[in-house]
Design a protein around this motif. Sequence first.
Motif, short mmCIF file in Angstrom:
data_model
loop_
_atom_site.label_atom_id
_atom_site.label_comp_id
_atom_site.label_asym_id
_atom_site.label_seq_id
_atom_site.Cartn_x
_atom_site.Cartn_y
_atom_site.Cartn_z
N ILE A 156 0.84 -1.21 0.00
CA ILE A 156 0.00 0.00 0.00
C ILE A 156 0.87 1.25 0.00
O ILE A 156 0.64 2.18 -0.78
CB ILE A 156 -0.95 -0.02 1.21
N VAL A 157 1.86 1.29 0.88
CA VAL A 157 2.74 2.47 0.94
C VAL A 157 3.56 2.59 -0.34
O VAL A 157 3.84 3.70 -0.82
CB VAL A 157 3.64 2.40 2.19
N ALA A 158 3.96 1.45 -0.91
CA ALA A 158 4.72 1.49 -2.16
C ALA A 158 3.88 2.13 -3.28
O ALA A 158 4.39 2.96 -4.05
CB ALA A 158 5.14 0.08 -2.57
N VAL A 159 2.61 1.76 -3.36
CA VAL A 159 1.73 2.37 -4.36
C VAL A 159 1.64 3.88 -4.15
O VAL A 159 1.72 4.67 -5.10
CB VAL A 159 0.33 1.73 -4.30
N TYR A 160 1.49 4.29 -2.90
CA TYR A 160 1.40 5.72 -2.60
C TYR A 160 2.67 6.46 -3.00
O TYR A 160 2.61 7.53 -3.62
CB TYR A 160 1.13 5.91 -1.11
N LEU A 161 3.84 5.91 -2.66
CA LEU A 161 5.09 6.59 -2.98
C LEU A 161 5.30 6.69 -4.49
O LEU A 161 5.83 7.68 -4.99
CB LEU A 161 6.26 5.87 -2.32
N VAL A 162 4.89 5.66 -5.23
CA VAL A 162 4.96 5.74 -6.69
C VAL A 162 4.05 6.85 -7.21
O VAL A 162 4.41 7.61 -8.12
CB VAL A 162 4.58 4.38 -7.32
N MET A 163 2.86 6.97 -6.62
CA MET A 163 1.95 8.05 -7.02
C MET A 163 2.54 9.42 -6.72
O MET A 163 2.39 10.36 -7.51
CB MET A 163 0.61 7.88 -6.31
N VAL A 164 3.21 9.54 -5.58
CA VAL A 164 3.87 10.82 -5.25
C VAL A 164 4.96 11.13 -6.26
O VAL A 164 5.11 12.27 -6.73
CB VAL A 164 4.45 10.77 -3.82
N TRP A 165 5.72 10.12 -6.62
CA TRP A 165 6.84 10.31 -7.55
C TRP A 165 6.35 10.64 -8.96
O TRP A 165 6.88 11.53 -9.62
CB TRP A 165 7.69 9.05 -7.57
N ARG A 166 5.30 9.96 -9.40
CA ARG A 166 4.83 10.13 -10.77
C ARG A 166 3.85 11.28 -10.94
O ARG A 166 3.87 11.98 -11.96
CB ARG A 166 4.17 8.83 -11.26
N THR A 167 2.97 11.48 -9.97
CA THR A 167 1.90 12.47 -10.14
C THR A 167 1.86 13.54 -9.05
O THR A 167 1.00 14.41 -9.09
CB THR A 167 0.53 11.77 -10.18
N GLY A 168 2.76 13.44 -8.07
CA GLY A 168 2.74 14.44 -7.00
C GLY A 168 1.55 14.32 -6.08
O GLY A 168 1.06 15.32 -5.54
N ALA A 169 1.05 13.09 -5.87
CA ALA A 169 -0.17 12.86 -5.08
C ALA A 169 0.13 12.87 -3.59
O ALA A 169 -0.23 11.94 -2.86
CB ALA A 169 -0.83 11.56 -5.49
N ARG A 170 0.77 13.93 -3.12
CA ARG A 170 1.09 14.03 -1.70
C ARG A 170 -0.15 14.17 -0.85
O ARG A 170 -0.14 13.88 0.36
CB ARG A 170 2.03 15.22 -1.48
N TRP A 171 -1.23 14.60 -1.46
CA TRP A 171 -2.50 14.80 -0.73
C TRP A 171 -3.06 13.48 -0.18
O TRP A 171 -3.94 13.49 0.66
CB TRP A 171 -3.53 15.45 -1.65
N LEU A 172 -2.53 12.35 -0.64
CA LEU A 172 -2.99 11.06 -0.13
C LEU A 172 -2.17 10.61 1.08
O LEU A 172 -2.43 9.56 1.66
CB LEU A 172 -2.88 10.02 -1.25
#
Length: 336
Positions: free
Chosen positions: A138-154
Amino acid sequence: MNLEYYSSAALVTSVVVYLLAMTAHAAEWAAARKAPAEEQVEARELVGAGSRSSSRGAGASGAGAKGAGADGVETSAEAAVEQRMAEMKVELWGRIGVALTVVGFLCSILGTALRGIGAGRPPWGNMFEFTITAMVLIVAVYLVMVWRTGARWLGLPVTLLAAVGNGLAVTVFYVAVAPLVPALHSVWFVIHICAAAVSGAAFNVGGLLTVLFLIRQRVEKRGTVGGYLSRIPTARKLDLYAYRFMAFAFPLWTFTVAAGAIWAEYAWGRYWGWDPKETWALVTWVVYACYLHARSTAGWRGTRAAVIALIGVASFWFNFVGINLLVSGLHSYAGV
């Protein structure tokens, strides 16, 4: 002290770090309450531009008008400084939150890996081991989203889930390292658990997006979107993102159920026996099938589809935790 001890220490450390990351993201959300929303920033910029135009026009009329124009420019400058300071606080807390999440993620990976090495097998033999593996994904998916799309809001909901998940694992679900029971000595066990972990991670991220969608949608209906909610995607986009995660996870969950049936034939001599775990896995599959069917054929969007999605997440967790703790069956070895 052995590898099991160091594994537990790393996992406990990950819980502490995830809690710190959650606190940082909570501070980020709180700081954003003092920062103007994007619409307010644009309005202030327009006011500042108007004030500067008035100042230039008043310069030809007299000193009094020039002074008034100067006051307008000064007010606009103060507002800009205030906005910049607020934005710096939001950015600082956000970066701290992500950095701490990375540290917690590395600790969680270390703890999971040491558990597997200490056991001499993949760390998926019981509920404790599956939980820590699921939190890593779960955290890996989130960090990939932060890296690719800047989804820090999650970050806030993800770190909360990771802290609670690993916290329950090391306190409530923990069991000592032990050899696998005979029923688990099958390649289909590994395939089944891998598919379940990946699909479960996607279901959970989709569930978190659904919760944010409901919150954002409610605020949008009121007509005023302020604070940190003004910095996350619109309700329509959040609904779409959640749907994509669910649509990705559903085929994997279907494969999980099918692989589990093949594994059951190998372990117990039958493909399906209506064991409580098998039955609730099917219930979870039906709930998500209804969700995808409702969106694709009935055109359900928004709240109604979100409610079904949250029921699906609740069903997944009840299948994973509730069945193990409350009901006895052929899968009881996966309990605490």
